[in-house]
Scaffold this motif. Structure first.
Motif, PDB file in Angstrom:
ATOM      1  N   GLY A   7       0.808  -1.212   0.000  1.00 43.25           N
ATOM      2  CA  GLY A   7       0.000   0.000   0.000  1.00 43.25           C
ATOM      3  C   GLY A   7       0.845   1.268   0.000  1.00 43.25           C
ATOM      4  N   ASP A   8       0.339   2.321  -0.622  1.00 43.46           N
ATOM      5  CA  ASP A   8       1.017   3.618  -0.662  1.00 43.46           C
ATOM      6  C   ASP A   8       0.889   4.286   0.698  1.00 43.46           C
ATOM      7  OD1 ASP A   8       2.259   5.897  -2.243  1.00 43.46           O
ATOM      8  OD2 ASP A   8       0.430   6.838  -1.458  1.00 43.46           O
ATOM      9  N   ALA A   9       2.003   4.855   1.194  1.00 48.43           N
ATOM     10  CA  ALA A   9       2.003   5.453   2.537  1.00 48.43           C
ATOM     11  C   ALA A   9       1.012   6.612   2.653  1.00 48.43           C
ATOM     12  CB  ALA A   9       3.416   5.940   2.875  1.00 48.43           C
ATOM     13  N   THR A  10       0.886   7.385   1.600  1.00 49.59           N
ATOM     14  CA  THR A  10      -0.050   8.519   1.616  1.00 49.59           C
ATOM     15  C   THR A  10      -1.493   8.040   1.753  1.00 49.59           C
ATOM     16  OG1 THR A  10       1.453   9.809   0.225  1.00 49.59           O
ATOM     17  CG2 THR A  10      -0.823  10.579   0.381  1.00 49.59           C
ATOM     18  N   GLU A  11      -1.807   6.993   0.999  1.00 51.70           N
ATOM     19  CA  GLU A  11      -3.163   6.448   1.072  1.00 51.70           C
ATOM     20  C   GLU A  11      -3.433   5.841   2.441  1.00 51.70           C
ATOM     21  OE1 GLU A  11      -5.622   6.734  -1.095  1.00 51.70           O
ATOM     22  OE2 GLU A  11      -4.272   7.991  -2.284  1.00 51.70           O
ATOM     23  N   LEU A  12      -2.415   5.172   3.011  1.00 55.29           N
ATOM     24  CA  LEU A  12      -2.577   4.603   4.355  1.00 55.29           C
ATOM     25  C   LEU A  12      -2.825   5.703   5.385  1.00 55.29           C
ATOM     26  CD1 LEU A  12       0.243   1.866   4.383  1.00 55.29           C
ATOM     27  CD2 LEU A  12      -2.227   1.531   4.071  1.00 55.29           C
ATOM     28  N   LEU A  13      -2.099   6.839   5.220  1.00 55.52           N
ATOM     29  CA  LEU A  13      -2.268   7.962   6.146  1.00 55.52           C
ATOM     30  C   LEU A  13      -3.676   8.549   6.042  1.00 55.52           C
ATOM     31  CD1 LEU A  13      -1.081   9.947   8.200  1.00 55.52           C
ATOM     32  CD2 LEU A  13      -0.225  11.313   6.286  1.00 55.52           C
ATOM     33  N   LYS A  14      -4.196   8.667   4.829  1.00 52.42           N
ATOM     34  CA  LYS A  14      -5.551   9.186   4.636  1.00 52.42           C
ATOM     35  C   LYS A  14      -6.575   8.318   5.347  1.00 52.42           C
ATOM     36  CE  LYS A  14      -4.818  11.428   0.139  1.00 52.42           C
ATOM     37  NZ  LYS A  14      -5.192  11.409  -1.311  1.00 52.42           N
ATOM     38  N   MET A  15      -6.372   6.997   5.257  1.00 55.39           N
ATOM     39  CA  MET A  15      -7.298   6.082   5.922  1.00 55.39           C
ATOM     40  C   MET A  15      -7.138   6.150   7.437  1.00 55.39           C
ATOM     41  SD  MET A  15      -7.521   2.670   3.541  1.00 55.39           S
ATOM     42  CE  MET A  15      -5.756   2.468   3.266  1.00 55.39           C
ATOM     43  N   ALA A  16      -5.909   6.258   7.898  1.00 58.33           N
ATOM     44  CA  ALA A  16      -5.633   6.241   9.342  1.00 58.33           C
ATOM     45  C   ALA A  16      -6.257   7.438  10.062  1.00 58.33           C
ATOM     46  CB  ALA A  16      -4.131   6.199   9.584  1.00 58.33           C
TER      47      ALA A  16
END
Length: 286
Positions: A98-107
């Motif tokens: 997974g892309d870190a930016t996308e993970l951050l958005k979800m988190a």
């Protein structure tokens, strides 16, 4: 002097780090029905503000709102870094590619990712809020007074109309009584039978007493005077005026039921119409 229960007041405070808007709106109600909307950091002072509003407005359906807009760069909402990092690790374990930016958005959308730092109420700030609340209450009181003056003019007009119609009833009453006597005499003469004159006189007195409205006229005049006195008193008491109008209505109804005379009943209908307009407006009086 009377006051309306309808009104609106507003004040705006510009503090160093925030803009505070205070709004108070009221409508008619039998008792005080106060609804308050305040930010969580001011909840401990809400009861104090409610008491201040209740002492001033006394009665009505009241909406009180305290709105805060932060004008400084700082904010009371912070990112809960430890929680966000933990969410990202869990998400990465599920999808390592997974892309870190996308993970951050979800988190950051997960529960407890953001935390609000509770601010203690500054006493100087609350003194400013109290002053602003007083200004808003003064504004709504001024609004209520202006509305009350307009209502008072209407009440004076309506009650004077009822008084004028009562004077016409009083003037017409002797003619009505003569009409009752004539109808009874005609009814007896149409029988073409000899009648006991003494008995006839007794029956005539009975019917005249049955149709007599002397007491009702006197009581109605007294109630009208009492209404005018209460209207000109130093306090605003819509409930008292409501009780008086009930008594006025009772006397008008009795006159109408006893009159048995079309011209007088027409005057009674007009008095009822004026009284209904008074009752409708009284719902707005404090």
């Amino acid at each position: 002097m009377i006051k309306s229960m309808t009104g609106f007041g507003k004040s705006i405070l510009q503090l160093p780090t925030k803009k505070i808007t205070i709004e108070v709106k009221s409508l008619n109600s039998k008792n005080l029905d106060l609804n308050a909307r305040t930010p969580s950091q001011y909840r401990e002072k809400e009861l104090h503000m409610r008491n201040t509003i209740a002492k001033t407005l006394v009665r009505g359906k009241v909406d009180f709102g305290l709105y805060v807009e932060i004008t400084a760069e700082e904010t009371s909402t912070k990112i809960n870094e430890a929680v966000v990092n933990d969410y990202m690790q869990q998400l990465e374990a599920i999808d390592a590619s997974g892309d870190a930016t996308e993970l951050l958005k979800m988190a950051v959308r997960m529960p407890d990712a953001l935390k609000t730092i509770r601010e203690e109420i500054d006493e100087e700030e609350f003194k400013a809020i109290e002053k602003g609340l007083r200004e808003a209450l003064d504004a709504i009181e001024s609004y209520r007074m202006d509305e009350g003056k307009a209502l008072e003019k209407d009440f004076v007009l309506r009650i004077s109309n009822i008084e004028r119609l009562l004077e016409q009833v009083i003037t017409m009453d002797p003619e009505r009584i003569e009409g009752v006597k004539e109808r009874l005499h005609k009814a007896v003469s149409d029988l073409k039978e000899e009648v006991d004159q003494n008995r006839f006189e007794q029956e005539l007195i009975y019917y005249l007493e049955k149709f007599d409205i002397t007491e009702e006229k006197v009581r109605l005049a007294n109630h009208i005077e009492y209404f005018t006195t209460a209207l000109n008193s130093s306090d605003s008491n819509g409930k008292k005026l409501g009780f008086i109008t009930q008594e006025i209505g009772r006397e008008i109804n009795t006159i109408g039921s006893k009159s048995n005379y079309a011209p007088m009943q027409q005057l009674v209908v007009q008095m009822k119409d004026e009284l209904e307009k008074i009752k409708e407006q009284l719902l707005n009086v404090l």
